[in-house]
Design a protein around this motif. Structure first.
Motif, PDB file in Angstrom:
ATOM      1  N   THR A  50       0.825  -1.205   0.000  1.00  0.00           N
ATOM      2  CA  THR A  50       0.000   0.000   0.000  1.00  0.00           C
ATOM      3  C   THR A  50       0.864   1.262   0.000  1.00  0.00           C
ATOM      4  OG1 THR A  50      -1.653  -1.226   1.220  1.00  0.00           O
ATOM      5  CG2 THR A  50      -1.861   1.165   1.235  1.00  0.00           C
ATOM      6  N   LEU A  51       1.871   1.271   0.864  1.00  0.00           N
ATOM      7  CA  LEU A  51       2.726   2.461   0.961  1.00  0.00           C
ATOM      8  C   LEU A  51       3.491   2.695  -0.338  1.00  0.00           C
ATOM      9  CD1 LEU A  51       4.113   2.144   4.611  1.00  0.00           C
ATOM     10  CD2 LEU A  51       2.182   3.497   3.795  1.00  0.00           C
ATOM     11  N   TYR A  52       3.908   1.598  -0.967  1.00  0.00           N
ATOM     12  CA  TYR A  52       4.584   1.724  -2.253  1.00  0.00           C
ATOM     13  C   TYR A  52       3.678   2.380  -3.277  1.00  0.00           C
ATOM     14  CZ  TYR A  52       9.247  -0.148  -2.396  1.00  0.00           C
ATOM     15  OH  TYR A  52      10.591  -0.289  -2.260  1.00  0.00           O
ATOM     16  N   ARG A  53       2.429   1.893  -3.292  1.00  0.00           N
ATOM     17  CA  ARG A  53       1.484   2.449  -4.262  1.00  0.00           C
ATOM     18  C   ARG A  53       1.216   3.917  -4.015  1.00  0.00           C
ATOM     19  NH1 ARG A  53      -2.622  -2.643  -4.521  1.00  0.00           N
ATOM     20  NH2 ARG A  53      -1.167  -4.012  -5.586  1.00  0.00           N
ATOM     21  N   LEU A  54       1.391   4.314  -2.767  1.00  0.00           N
ATOM     22  CA  LEU A  54       1.182   5.727  -2.454  1.00  0.00           C
ATOM     23  C   LEU A  54       2.370   6.571  -2.886  1.00  0.00           C
ATOM     24  CD1 LEU A  54      -0.500   5.515   1.043  1.00  0.00           C
ATOM     25  CD2 LEU A  54      -1.549   6.064  -1.132  1.00  0.00           C
TER      26      LEU A  54
END
Lengths: 310, 120, 114
Positions: A192-196
């Motif tokens: 999720t953080l990567y996608r952000l």
């Protein structure tokens, strides 16, 4: 998007793209010294309606399916191509903007134009109307993907949303004593953080901290939850469980101190490094615990280098 | 060091992952305690361990470790392989011991995630 | 066979206890005690990050040549006491497992043949 904007975008692309960006370069050519009868195979097999005629790399004419049919009707299949081809031909340079091709198609109504290089006038390809459409669609698709990816970035979410305070919340439930599922929350948060669009270093620190905390929930409690709050300045991760709680919090923070049962040690944890690791990878860590009630762990990772992730 | 060379040095088999012989790995780390790897492992390194459970893959994933090599001829079970595939972690297995594996890689020039540059 | 004294000197290990005048057959690196009990061999030098008192019992059981604690770890009090009693050399290094094993390997100490 309304129609005028779509048109504008395509018009824009016809100026942006060059003829060479859309042409078919793998093309069939014929020599002018061949008989017209040979055209049948080429036109039929390649399913094309015209072939450039080339001698020693130099474009000398173009011969179309209409020329072929005319010869067929008049029984002139043995005639040489050079006698039946169109010699006065309109060409395009490879480095011309695509809009020139569009204008030439409109002006002359031909099905195709040979494309030559400006430098040595040699044939480099052929352009048809369908090449133009394909080229523009491809470009639009790429632009669309770029836009999609750009929109996925949290920085833009934060930029686009108008509010005094904005934060994203992600919540994960962690099952106690089930080592087969331990790590799902941390790896989920990591993705999720990567996608952000956060920087790899920030993502790594947040996910390692979360993972250690998750292992603690699994190893010592009957279950708990992990909630991550992300705002433009920091990631706050709150890990809570419902007990049994830590009797001596200070002791628990000492590197090497562990109350882990044997099964946890055999799984590669329980060496008293979990909390020290969380402390090491976070900017701030707060641990509160009440025996029999549960433990509340708060981890903060600052996003000073937020934009680096882009 | 290219993965193909590591594979050759360790006499390893590739079990899963997007194995590409040209992938470069610069750093080796070894432990059977995952917290140690989380603390000291470097992104892009190879992890050598005799521990075989899915937490090794989770550890590699959260710590950005590219390659996991299970030593001592241990064969990871299906769950481990599936998780590795899902997370693009490359899995090697070797019959060599941890000691022999680390020794050979170090001797051939693979660097260590040394204690001095551990600060975050 | 290589003498432990030479190893200590060449790799700048800190000796906290035990007689280091003994021969080393090969190296064994593991952080799982059960693994060491199962697979280490006599006169092996054992590289680990475990500092618990049980490491002395394992070393004793397997007649290991000594224990190197990595990454700057210090043995627990009880470990030290027990090692003194049993005359098990305990050596310290600031280096990681990977690196100290690599350096031992360069001195000619290999893993056990399997």
């Amino acid at each position: 998007m309304d129609d005028t904007r779509t048109t504008t975008k395509i018009q824009e692309l016809t100026y942006e793209l060059k003829v060479e960006d859309v042409i078919s370069k793998d093309i069939a050519t014929v020599s002018s010294k061949l008989p017209v009868s040979l055209l049948r195979d080429i036109l039929y097999k390649k399913r094309i309606s015209g072939v450039p005629v080339v001698n020693d790399g130099k474009l000398v004419g173009i011969v179309s399916i209409e020329d072929f049919i005319k010869c067929l009707e008049q029984g002139e299949m043995d005639a040489l191509i050079e006698d039946k081809m169109t010699k006065k031909i309109k060409t395009l340079y490879a480095d011309e903007p695509l809009v020139h091709a569009v204008m030439k198609f409109e002006k002359y109504g031909f099905g195709r134009f040979p494309v030559i290089s400006r430098k040595d006038k040699k044939l480099v390809g052929i352009i048809t109307k369908s090449d133009i459409i394909k080229g523009i669609l491809k470009k639009l698709e790429t632009a669309y993907h770029d836009e999609e990816e750009r929109r996925y970035r949290a920085s833009h979410i934060f930029n686009d949303i108008i509010a005094d305070e904005v934060f994203l919340k992600f919540q994960y439930y962690v099952e106690g004593k089930n080592f087969d599922r331990a790590g799902e929350a941390a790896t989920g948060l990591k993705k999720t953080l990567y996608r952000l669009g956060l920087s790899p270093e920030i993502v790594r620190r947040a996910s390692i901290s979360t993972y250690e905390a998750e292992i603690n929930i699994v190893a010592y409690t009957d279950g708990g939850e992990i909630i991550a709050y992300i705002d433009p300045h920091q990631i706050k991760i709150i890990i809570t469980d419902k007990g049994p709680g830590i009797p001596d919090v200070k002791k628990a923070l000492e590197p090497g101190f562990s109350t882990a049962p044997g099964w946890v040690k055999e799984l590669g944890f329980g060496a008293g490094m979990g909390l020290p690791n969380i402390k090491k990878f976070s900017d701030k860590m707060t641990l509160r615990s009440t025996v029999e009630k549960g433990t509340h762990l708060e981890i903060i990772i600052k996003l000073s280098d937020y934009r680096n992730g882009e | 060091m290219k993965l193909t060379k590591i594979k050759e040095i360790l006499e390893a088999d590739v079990l899963t992952g997007k194995y590409d012989p040209e992938i470069e790995v610069q750093i080796g780390c070894s432990s059977d305690l995952m917290s140690e790897i989380l603390a000291f492992g470097k992104p892009g390194s190879i992890l050598l361990t005799s521990l075989t459970n899915i937490q090794v893959i989770n550890t590699a994933n959260v710590a950005d470790i590219k390659v996991v090599c299970f030593v001592m001829g241990k064969i990871p079970d299906e769950n481990i392989i599936n998780l590795a595939k899902k997370n693009d972690v490359i899995v090697f297995i070797t019959k060599l011991t941890t000691f022999e594996s680390c020794g050979r890689l170090y001797k051939n020039g693979l660097k260590s995630c040394s204690y001095s540059n551990l600060d975050k | 066979m290589i003498n432990l004294k030479d190893i200590v000197q060449k790799l700048d290990l800190k000796v906290v206890t035990g007689n280091i005048d003994r021969e080393v057959s090969a190296g064994y690196s593991s952080d799982l005690l059960s693994d060491v009990i199962a697979n280490a061999q006599k006169d092996n030098i054992w590289i680990t990050l475990q500092i618990h008192v049980n490491i002395v019992a394992v070393a004793n059981l397997q007649e290991l040549a000594g224990i190197i604690l990595v990454n700057g770890r210090q043995p627990e009090e009880a470990t030290l006491k027990k090692a003194e009693q049993e005359n098990i050399p305990i050596l310290l290094t600031e280096l990681s497992t990977f690196e100290i094993v690599g350096k031992l390997y360069e001195l000619g100490i290999h893993g056990n043949r399997r």
